[in-house]
Write a protein that holds these residues in place. Structure first.
Motif, PDB file in Angstrom:
ATOM      1  N   LYS A 101       0.866  -1.183   0.000  1.00 28.93           N
ATOM      2  CA  LYS A 101       0.000   0.000   0.000  1.00 28.93           C
ATOM      3  C   LYS A 101       0.899   1.227   0.000  1.00 28.93           C
ATOM      4  N   GLU A 102       0.505   2.233  -0.755  1.00 28.13           N
ATOM      5  CA  GLU A 102       1.324   3.448  -0.730  1.00 28.13           C
ATOM      6  C   GLU A 102       1.224   4.111   0.647  1.00 28.13           C
ATOM      7  N   ILE A 103      -0.007   4.124   1.192  1.00 27.56           N
ATOM      8  CA  ILE A 103      -0.194   4.749   2.504  1.00 27.56           C
ATOM      9  C   ILE A 103      -0.396   3.638   3.529  1.00 27.56           C
ATOM     10  N   PRO A 104       0.521   3.510   4.466  1.00 27.24           N
ATOM     11  CA  PRO A 104       0.407   2.388   5.413  1.00 27.24           C
ATOM     12  C   PRO A 104      -0.763   2.583   6.389  1.00 27.24           C
ATOM     13  N   ASP A 105      -1.215   1.475   6.971  1.00 27.76           N
ATOM     14  CA  ASP A 105      -2.308   1.550   7.949  1.00 27.76           C
ATOM     15  C   ASP A 105      -1.918   2.461   9.120  1.00 27.76           C
ATOM     16  N   ALA A 106      -0.624   2.497   9.403  1.00 34.09           N
ATOM     17  CA  ALA A 106      -0.158   3.295  10.545  1.00 34.09           C
ATOM     18  C   ALA A 106      -0.378   4.791  10.319  1.00 34.09           C
ATOM     19  N   TYR A 107      -0.704   5.181   9.065  1.00 37.38           N
ATOM     20  CA  TYR A 107      -0.875   6.619   8.814  1.00 37.38           C
ATOM     21  C   TYR A 107      -2.054   7.168   9.623  1.00 37.38           C
ATOM     22  N   GLU A 108      -3.231   6.569   9.404  1.00 38.49           N
ATOM     23  CA  GLU A 108      -4.424   7.088  10.092  1.00 38.49           C
ATOM     24  C   GLU A 108      -4.277   6.917  11.607  1.00 38.49           C
ATOM     25  N   GLU A 109      -3.712   5.753  11.996  1.00 43.20           N
ATOM     26  CA  GLU A 109      -3.661   5.424  13.421  1.00 43.20           C
ATOM     27  C   GLU A 109      -2.636   6.279  14.190  1.00 43.20           C
ATOM     28  N   SER A 110      -1.471   6.492  13.611  1.00 42.81           N
ATOM     29  CA  SER A 110      -0.399   7.126  14.390  1.00 42.81           C
ATOM     30  C   SER A 110       0.315   8.277  13.686  1.00 42.81           C
ATOM     31  N   ILE A 111       0.650   8.090  12.399  1.00 41.10           N
ATOM     32  CA  ILE A 111       1.469   9.128  11.743  1.00 41.10           C
ATOM     33  C   ILE A 111       0.683  10.446  11.671  1.00 41.10           C
ATOM     34  N   LYS A 112      -0.590  10.341  11.210  1.00 36.56           N
ATOM     35  CA  LYS A 112      -1.405  11.549  11.038  1.00 36.56           C
ATOM     36  C   LYS A 112      -1.607  12.285  12.370  1.00 36.56           C
ATOM     37  N   PRO A 113      -2.059  11.591  13.452  1.00 39.69           N
ATOM     38  CA  PRO A 113      -2.222  12.324  14.710  1.00 39.69           C
ATOM     39  C   PRO A 113      -0.932  12.981  15.203  1.00 39.69           C
ATOM     40  N   MET A 114       0.216  12.295  14.987  1.00 35.18           N
ATOM     41  CA  MET A 114       1.489  12.901  15.433  1.00 35.18           C
ATOM     42  C   MET A 114       1.791  14.160  14.645  1.00 35.18           C
ATOM     43  N   LEU A 115       1.606  14.081  13.317  1.00 31.49           N
ATOM     44  CA  LEU A 115       1.894  15.249  12.480  1.00 31.49           C
ATOM     45  C   LEU A 115       0.966  16.404  12.859  1.00 31.49           C
ATOM     46  N   THR A 116      -0.326  16.076  13.052  1.00 35.44           N
ATOM     47  CA  THR A 116      -1.302  17.103  13.378  1.00 35.44           C
ATOM     48  C   THR A 116      -0.932  17.758  14.708  1.00 35.44           C
ATOM     49  N   ARG A 117      -0.557  16.875  15.706  1.00 35.15           N
ATOM     50  CA  ARG A 117      -0.200  17.412  17.018  1.00 35.15           C
ATOM     51  C   ARG A 117       0.994  18.368  16.903  1.00 35.15           C
ATOM     52  N   GLY A 118       2.015  17.953  16.124  1.00 37.08           N
ATOM     53  CA  GLY A 118       3.223  18.769  15.965  1.00 37.08           C
ATOM     54  C   GLY A 118       2.900  20.104  15.310  1.00 37.08           C
ATOM     55  N   GLN A 119       2.019  20.052  14.286  1.00 40.00           N
ATOM     56  CA  GLN A 119       1.684  21.306  13.594  1.00 40.00           C
ATOM     57  C   GLN A 119       0.870  22.223  14.499  1.00 40.00           C
ATOM     58  N   GLN A 120      -0.050  21.628  15.281  1.00 39.97           N
ATOM     59  CA  GLN A 120      -0.865  22.434  16.206  1.00 39.97           C
ATOM     60  C   GLN A 120       0.017  23.110  17.250  1.00 39.97           C
ATOM     61  N   LYS A 121       1.003  22.333  17.763  1.00 37.95           N
ATOM     62  CA  LYS A 121       1.897  22.880  18.801  1.00 37.95           C
ATOM     63  C   LYS A 121       2.609  24.115  18.285  1.00 37.95           C
ATOM     64  N   LEU A 122       3.066  24.030  17.040  1.00 38.96           N
ATOM     65  CA  LEU A 122       3.799  25.139  16.450  1.00 38.96           C
ATOM     66  C   LEU A 122       2.892  26.371  16.358  1.00 38.96           C
ATOM     67  N   THR A 123       1.634  26.142  15.920  1.00 34.40           N
ATOM     68  CA  THR A 123       0.684  27.251  15.799  1.00 34.40           C
ATOM     69  C   THR A 123       0.459  27.883  17.171  1.00 34.40           C
ATOM     70  N   GLU A 124       0.269  27.006  18.204  1.00 28.49           N
ATOM     71  CA  GLU A 124       0.021  27.524  19.559  1.00 28.49           C
ATOM     72  C   GLU A 124       1.216  28.342  20.045  1.00 28.49           C
ATOM     73  N   ARG A 125       2.459  27.835  19.761  1.00 25.82           N
ATOM     74  CA  ARG A 125       3.648  28.537  20.243  1.00 25.82           C
ATOM     75  C   ARG A 125       3.771  29.923  19.598  1.00 25.82           C
ATOM     76  N   LYS A 126       3.461  29.972  18.294  1.00 26.36           N
ATOM     77  CA  LYS A 126       3.530  31.269  17.593  1.00 26.36           C
ATOM     78  C   LYS A 126       2.562  32.248  18.237  1.00 26.36           C
ATOM     79  N   TRP A 127       1.376  31.698  18.577  1.00 23.47           N
ATOM     80  CA  TRP A 127       0.336  32.530  19.172  1.00 23.47           C
ATOM     81  C   TRP A 127       0.805  33.047  20.540  1.00 23.47           C
ATOM     82  N   GLU A 128       1.455  32.093  21.327  1.00 26.66           N
ATOM     83  CA  GLU A 128       1.970  32.495  22.654  1.00 26.66           C
ATOM     84  C   GLU A 128       3.040  33.566  22.513  1.00 26.66           C
TER      85      GLU A 128
END
Ligand SMILES: Cc1cc2nc3c(=O)[nH]c(=O)nc-3n(C[C@H](O)[C@H](O)[C@H](O)COP(=O)(O)OP(=O)(O)OC[C@H]3O[C@@H](n4cnc5c(N)ncnc54)[C@H](O)[C@@H]3O)c2cc1C
Length: 698
Positions: A668-695
Motif C-alpha cells: 500500500k502506498e499509505i500504510p495503515d499506521a498513517y491514520e492510526e499514528s502518523i497523522k495524529p502525530m503530524l497534526t499534534r506537531g503542527q498544532q503545537k507550532l501554531t500555539e507557540r507562535k500565538w503564545e
C-alpha cells in the motif's frame, strides 16, 4: 564513475572478468572439494530437483511468523520424504537433500542426535524392535538431556529413572521445576519419542548417575502427549534463529517404561536390580562424538557460504578511490577487505576437509566399537572436542565478519548472511559449551603429557613411548629431547622467508602447543586467566596444522588437479597456517618462538612479527584474482545461497531492487499506521507550532 558507465551493468562485467582471471580449473577443484565427481553430480542433481519444487520456495520466508516457519519446515520435510519414496532416493540422497534446505528443521534432531545415539547404545532387543521404524521415520525422535537447571554439568541432572524390580519397569520422573527438560530440539510439538538422559536409581535409592532411556512421548494415533507428560515449545530464540525448530520443554510425572527401554548396550541393570558396568567409562559418548564430528563439516559449509557471498559482493561493489580504468575500485582490491575475506575462505576449505576426515575416523571407531574394541574412543573424544570448539568458534566469527565486510547491504536480510549467523551462533553452546569443553581438551592434553613425562613432568620418555603418541598429542614429541629446538625463521621480510614454508609453520604450531601444555603442567595449581582456552586452542591448532600438511601432500598427489590448481590451493592452505599463527602471536611471543636467523633485516622495523604479516599481505594479494574461482568451486547455486549479494552473475543491484519490491509494507502506498499514528502525530506537531507562535505574539 563516469556518466557513460552504468554501475549496475558493470557488476556483471566485473564478475565475468573475475572468472576469466582465475587460474584454477573450477571443475577440478570442485571435484576435489566434493571428494570426487560422483558426489558432486549427486548433489547437483538433488539441487536441480529440490530447487524447482514449489514446496521449497524461499521467497516469502523473511516475512513469516515463527509458527509459519515451523509449519513450512515440516511441510518441506514431508515433501523430502515423499520425494525419497517417489524417486527412490538412498539415505545419503535424503541427507544431502535435507541439508540443502538452509533452515533448521526438527527432523535434523532425529537424524543427527536421536537415531545415532539409539543405534550406538540400544540393546539388540530394542534395536530389533525399533531400528527399522526409526530409519523409515515412522516415529520421530529427539534427544532430551538438558534441563532448566543444568546443561553442562550432566552429572547434576535431576530427572530420575527408578528401577522397580517387581514390575521390571523404570519410573521416569521430574521431581522439581529445574528438572524440566529444556531446549530439546523437536520436543515442543513434533517428536513422538525421545532418548531421555536421567539418573538411574537402583532399588534402595542407589544413584548410579545419568543413563539413557527410550521414552514414547506422544500417541502415534492422535499425536497427543501420553498421560503423565507435559511438553511444549520454549519460545522464540535470539536473532529469530532456529525458528523452524520447536525447541521444547517436558516434565514427566511418574511415567513407567519397560526395563528393556533403558539403552543398555553397555551399562545394564539385571532383573533384580543389580548394575552391570560398561566396559569403558567413555563408551556412552559415541553419539555425542558423531554429532560433534558433523558439526565440524557444518561449520565448514556455513563458513563457505558466507565467504562466497561476501567475496562475490566485494568483487562487484565499487567504491572510493578511482583505479586505472577510471572507475571506482572494486572493494575486494582494498587490503583491509581482502585480508579479512580470504582467510575466511581458507578456513572454509580446511574445515570441510577436516569434517570429511573426522567422519571417516568416526566410522572406523564405530566399527571397532561394535567388536568391543574401545581403543580409538579416547583419541576420538579428544579430537572431536577440540575441533568442535575451534570450528564453531571460528565460523561464528567468520560469518559475522563476512557480513560486516559488506557494509550496509550486509545488514539487509536479503544478503542471507544474517540468517546464517542466527543459526550458527548456538553451535558454540550446544553439544558442549565451548568454554566448558575446553577443560576436556586440556585434560586430554595433560593426560598425554603425564603419561610421557610422569606426574612430576621430569621423566625422559623412551623412543617407543614417543613413537606411541597419537595424532592429537603428536606435538609432545618435541619436548622429548633437550636438544630439540624450535625452528629458526630464515628472515623477516616475508618474501622467500620461512613464513611461506608449510613445514616450518606446522612445526611452530606444534612447538606452541607443546610449550603451552608444559606451562599448564607446571602451573596447573595456579593457572592464569586464559591458559585453559589457550591450551585448548593451541593443541587443536597443532593437530589441525599437521592435518593441513597432510591435505597439501594429498592434493599434490591428486592426478585430477592441474599444476595451477595445486599452486593456488597450496597458497590458500598456506594462508590458513599463516593466519592461524598470526591470530595467536601473543603465545608465540610469550614463548620466544619467533627466532629470526637474519635479524638485521628485521631491525629496520624492530618487529619480529613483521615478516609473517608481510607474508600474509602478499599471499592474500596473490589470491585476489583466484577468489571468485575458488568460491565458484564450492559449488553453491543461487537457490542455495538465497542471497541478493552473492548472485552468481554479480547482478546485485537489480536483485536488491527486486527484493525490496516484495516487501509487504510496499503493498500500500499509505500504510495503515498513517491514520492510526502518523497523522495524529503530524497534526499534534503542527498544532503545537501554531500555539507557540500565538503564545510568542502575546
Ligand atoms: C539452539 C539450541 C539447541 C539445543 N538443543 C538441545 C537438544 O536437542 N537437546 C539437549 O539436551 N540440549 C539442547 N540444547 C542445550 C545445550 O546443550 C546446552 O544449553 C549446553 O550444553 C550448555 O549448557 P547450559 O545451557 O547449562 O549452560 P551453562 O553450563 O549454564 O553455561 C553458562 C555459563 O557458565 C559457564 N560454565 C558452566 N559450567 C562451567 C564450568 N564447569 N566451568 C567453567 N565455566 C562453566 C559456561 O561457559 C557459560 O558461559 C540446545 C541449546 C541450544 C541453544
Amino acid at each position: 564513475m563516469p556518466a557513460d558507465r552504468d554501475a549496475s551493468a558493470q557488476t556483471s562485467l566485473d564478475m565475468i572478468k573475475a572468472r576469466k582471471e582465475t587460474s584454477i580449473d573450477i571443475v577440478n577443484v570442485r571435484q576435489f572439494i566434493y571428494n570426487g565427481r560422483e558426489e558432486w553430480r549427486r548433489k547437483e542433481k538433488l539441487v536441480e530437483i529440490v530447487s524447482k519444487d514449489p514446496v521449497f520456495d524461499k521467497s516469502k520466508r523473511e516475512w513469516m511468523t515463527r509458527t509459519e516457519k515451523y509449519t513450512r519446515g515440516l511441510r518441506m520435510t514431508n515433501r523430502i520424504h515423499e520425494l525419497e519414496q517417489l524417486l527412490g532416493w538412498s539415505k545419503q540422497d535424503t541427507t544431502i537433500a535435507t541439508s540443502l534446505l538452509d533452515d533448521s528443521l526438527p527432523i535434523s534432531l532425529h537424524v543427527t542426535a536421536f537415531e545415532p545415539v539409539f543405534l550406538l547404545q540400544a540393546s539388540q532387543e530394542l534395536l530389533d524392535k525399533y531400528a527399522g521404524v526409526i530409519a523409515s521415520r515412522g516415529i520421530f525422535g529427539c534427544y532430551l538431556q538438558t534441563e532448566l537447571g543444568h546443561g553442562s554439568n550432566v552429572a547434576a541432572l535431576e530427572t530420575t529413572a527408578s528401577y522397580i524390580p517387581q514390575t521390571k519397569e523404570f519410573e521416569i520422573h521430574s521431581p522439581t521445576l529445574t528438572s524440566s527438560k529444556w531446549w530439546i530440539g523437536a520436543l515442543g510439538k513434533t517428536a513422538t519419542h525421545g532418548v531421555v538422559q536421567a539418573k538411574l536409581i537402583l532399588p534402595g535409592g542407589v544413584d548410579m548417575g545419568p543413563h539413557l532411556f527410550f521414552v514414547q512421548l506422544r500417541s502415534l494415533d492422535t499425536h497427543e502427549l501420553l498421560p503423565g507428560i507435559i511438553a511444549g515449545d520454549i519460545g522464540p530464540k535470539s536473532f529469530h534463529g532456529f525458528a523452524a525448530t520447536d525447541n521444547g520443554f517436558a516434565r514427566f510425572f511418574h511415567i513407567r517404561i519397560p526395563k528393556e527401554h533403558m539403552l543398555s548396550k553397555f551399562a545394564q541393570v539385571t532383573d533384580d536390580g543389580k548394575y552391570i558396568q560398561p566396559p569403558h567409562t567413555k563408551i556412552s559418548y559415541g553419539g555425542m562424538l558423531y554429532i560433534r564430528s558433523g558439526m565440524v563439516t557444518t561449520a565448514g559449509w556455513v563458513t563457505a557460504k558466507a565467504a562466497v557471498i561476501a567475496i562475490r559482493y566485494a568483487t562487484v561493489r565499487r567504491q572510493g578511490t578511482r583505479g586505472p580504468d577510471g572507475l571506482e575500485k572494486q572493494v575486494i582490491t582494498y587490503p583491509s577487505l581482502h585480508i579479512r575475506l580470504l582467510p575466511i575462505l581458507a578456513r572454509a576449505y580446511v574445515f570441510i576437509g577436516l569434517g570429511r576426515a573426522l567422519s571417516q575416523s568416526f566410522q572406523t571407531m564405530v566399527q571397532r566399537l561394535s567388536g568391543g574394541d574401545t581403543s580409538l574412543l579416547a583419541e576420538m573424544h579428544a579430537t572431536t572436542s577440540g575441533l568442535k570448539i575451534l570450528c564453531t568458534t571460528s565460523s561464528v566469527q567468520d560469518v559475522e565478519n563476512a557480513r560486516r565486510s559488506m557494509g550496509g547491504h550486509g545488514y539487509s536480510a536479503f544478503s542471507g548472511v544474517g540468517r546464517l549467523y542466527a543459526d550458527v551462533i548456538p553451535s558454540v553452546t550446544y553439544e558442549g559449551e565451548n568454554f566448558v569443553l575446553d577443560q576436556q581438551v586440556v585434560r586430554a592434553a595433560l593426560k598425554a603429557f603425564h603419561s610421557l613425562f610422569g606426574t612430576e613432568g621430569k621423566i625422559r620418555p623412551s623412543p617407543s613411548t614417543v613413537r606411541g603418541l597419537t595424532a592429537s598429542s603428536y606435538y609432545l614429541r618435541l619436548l622429548s629431547s633437550p636438544t630439540k629446538e624450535p625452528p629458526f625463521l630464515e628472515d623477516g621480510d616475508g618474501s622467500k622467508s620461512s613464513w611461506n614454508d608449510f613445514e616450518t609453520l606446522i612445526l611452530l604450531l606444534e612447538w606452541r602447543a607443546a610449550l603451552l601444555v608444559h606451562e599448564m603442567a607446571q602451573t596447573a595449581h595456579d593457572p592464569d586467566a586464559t591458559l585453559f582456552q589457550r591450551v585448548s586452542r593451541g593443541t587443536t591448532e597443532a593437530f589441525v596444522g599437521r592435518r593441513v600438511g597432510e591435505m597439501i601432500n594429498d592434493f599434490r598427489k591428486n592426478s585430477e588437479l592441474q599444476e595451477s590448481d595445486v599452486a593456488v590451493l597450496s597458497r590458500l592452505y598456506l594462508l590458513y597456517l599463516q593466519t592461524t599463527i598470526e591470530s595467536a602471536l601473543a603465545d608465540f611471543l610469550s614463548f620466544g618462538l619467533l627466532r629470526i636467523k637474519n635479524p638485521s633485516r628485521v631491525r629496520a622495523s624492530r618487529d619480529p612479527t613483521r615478516g609473517l604479516r608481510l607474508a600474509i599481505a602478499r599471499n592474500c594479494l596473490s589470491l585476489v584474482p583466484e577468489a571468485v574461482g575458488l568460491t565458484d568451486a564450492l559449488g553453491f547455486s543461487d537457490w542455495e545461497l538465497d542471497s541478493t549479494l552473492g548472485m552468481y552473475d554479480g547482478n546485485v543491484y537489480q536483485a536488491l531492487w527486486d527484493k525490496a519490491q516484495t516487501e509487504p509494507l510496499n503493498d500500500k502506498e499509505i500504510p495503515d499506521a498513517y491514520e492510526e499514528s502518523i497523522k495524529p502525530m503530524l497534526t499534534r506537531g503542527q498544532q503545537k507550532l501554531t500555539e507557540r507562535k500565538w503564545e510568542t505574539k502575546l
